[in-house]
Design a protein around this motif. Structure first.
Motif, short mmCIF file in Angstrom:
data_model
loop_
_atom_site.label_atom_id
_atom_site.label_comp_id
_atom_site.label_asym_id
_atom_site.label_seq_id
_atom_site.Cartn_x
_atom_site.Cartn_y
_atom_site.Cartn_z
N ASP A 174 -7.93 1.53 -1.63
CA ASP A 174 -7.53 2.16 -2.89
C ASP A 174 -8.54 3.27 -3.21
OD1 ASP A 174 -5.70 1.52 -5.53
OD2 ASP A 174 -7.69 2.27 -6.08
N TYR A 198 -4.45 7.31 -1.89
CA TYR A 198 -3.84 6.04 -1.52
C TYR A 198 -4.14 4.99 -2.59
CZ TYR A 198 -8.56 6.43 0.34
OH TYR A 198 -9.90 6.71 0.48
N VAL A 199 -3.22 4.08 -2.78
CA VAL A 199 -3.40 3.00 -3.76
C VAL A 199 -2.92 1.69 -3.15
CG1 VAL A 199 -3.10 4.53 -5.75
CG2 VAL A 199 -1.12 3.31 -4.82
N GLY A 200 -3.44 0.61 -3.69
CA GLY A 200 -2.99 -0.72 -3.31
C GLY A 200 -2.50 -1.46 -4.54
N GLN A 217 -5.80 -6.92 0.66
CA GLN A 217 -5.81 -5.77 -0.23
C GLN A 217 -5.89 -4.46 0.56
OE1 GLN A 217 -8.97 -5.96 -3.12
NE2 GLN A 217 -7.69 -6.96 -4.64
N TYR A 246 -10.04 -2.44 -9.16
CA TYR A 246 -8.88 -2.34 -8.26
C TYR A 246 -7.58 -2.46 -9.05
CZ TYR A 246 -6.23 -2.99 -3.92
OH TYR A 246 -5.35 -2.84 -2.86
N HIS A 279 -10.79 2.72 -6.33
CA HIS A 279 -11.60 1.51 -6.17
C HIS A 279 -12.78 1.78 -5.26
CE1 HIS A 279 -12.51 -2.53 -4.35
NE2 HIS A 279 -12.54 -2.83 -5.63
N LYS A 332 -3.15 4.71 -10.66
CA LYS A 332 -2.32 3.93 -9.74
C LYS A 332 -0.97 4.60 -9.48
CE LYS A 332 -4.58 0.10 -8.64
NZ LYS A 332 -4.88 -0.29 -7.26
N GLY A 342 0.83 -1.19 0.00
CA GLY A 342 0.00 0.00 0.00
C GLY A 342 0.87 1.25 0.00
#
Length: 268
Positions: free
Chosen positions: A255, A195-197, A252, A264, A258, A238, A186
């Motif tokens: 995100d 924020y992204v995963g 996960q 995602y 998402h 992303k 993350g």
């Protein structure tokens, strides 16, 4: 008194056909319109997922993501271009997470590992000492625009290897089996506004970079200075700007897009 002609003329036949076809077309259009409205209203009443997206839509996106995961390969590389093709003034898009009160002078990358109470703090100069990689590729936005851009930084995989990060056992990545890798990474901006995963195979892709340069100059704040993510095999949503915290997870991570209905994985 004129006699009624039992045999209509060609003109009269044509006019009758036109009227019938017009009536038929209007009827079909009306029925189709009412049917579409009914379907739309029924769709609006379907159970919703956590992000407000209709459950069937989320199920389709989840299926697409599974297919992308199966087909993913680190041998699949995004096309690259000569340096002359790169935009001199790259487009600025997206300011979520780029708060104005950011302290760029004292910034350090915070790395959190499960089970450890203290974060690892890494200054930019230390990251710059790692082998540098330059990449010129076609940055694609999910909004529909694209632009060839030139970034420089360190491969995410080289960074993890250098700091012995990314494995549950603490072994260096190259010495560990994939089952020992943390499955997810993350990333968050310093203000946690964006924020992204990412799944670990995407992190380890040879074109996934932690970037500190654009067009061989330091990143500007509006482009994500001092350090940002670039991942050419996915849409730009992303490629998080201004990384504040990096962490590893068995599930996960959240995100930003998402949560707002997008897939995602976000693979191209």
């Amino acid at each position: 008194m004129a006699e009624n002609n039992p045999f209509p003329t060609e003109k009269e036949v044509t006019e009758q056909k036109i009227k019938r076809r017009t009536f038929l077309a209007f009827t079909v259009f009306t029925v189709a319109g009412l049917g579409s409205i009914g379907i739309w209203k029924a769709f609006r009443t379907l159970p919703k997922s956590k992000n407000g997206l209709a459950a069937p839509s989320r199920q389709v996106l989840a299926f697409n993501e599974k297919v992308n995961t199966i087909l993913f390969s680190d041998q699949h590389l995004a096309p690259t271009y000569p340096i002359e093709a790169a935009a001199r003034k790259p487009r600025v898009n997206g300011r979520v997470g780029l708060s104005k009160n950011f302290d760029s002078v004292n910034w350090q990358l915070q790395v959190n590992e499960p089970g450890k109470s203290q974060s690892l703090s890494i200054p930019l100069d230390d990251i710059k000492r790692l082998p540098k990689t330059e990449l010129i590729f076609d940055f694609k936005c999910i909004e529909g625009w694209n632009q060839i851009v030139h970034y420089g930084g360190v491969k995410f995989s080289d960074f993890l290897q250098a700091y012995q990060l990314g494995t549950q056992s603490g072994k260096p990545l190259l010495a560990a089996q994939p089952k020992d890798w943390y499955p997810y990474v993350g990333l968050e901006t310093p203000d946690r506004g964006y924020y992204v995963g990412l799944d670990m195979p995407s992190v380890l892709h040879p074109q996934t970079l932690l970037c500190y340069e654009m067009n061989r100059e330091d990143l500007s704040l509006k482009h994500g200075a001092p350090l940002r993510l670039i991942i050419p095999t996915k849409y730009g949503v992303k490629s998080l700007k201004r990384i504040g915290t990096l962490f590893f997870s068995l599930t996960q991570p959240r995100d930003y897009w998402h949560e707002r209905g997008y897939i995602y994985d976000s693979s191209l």
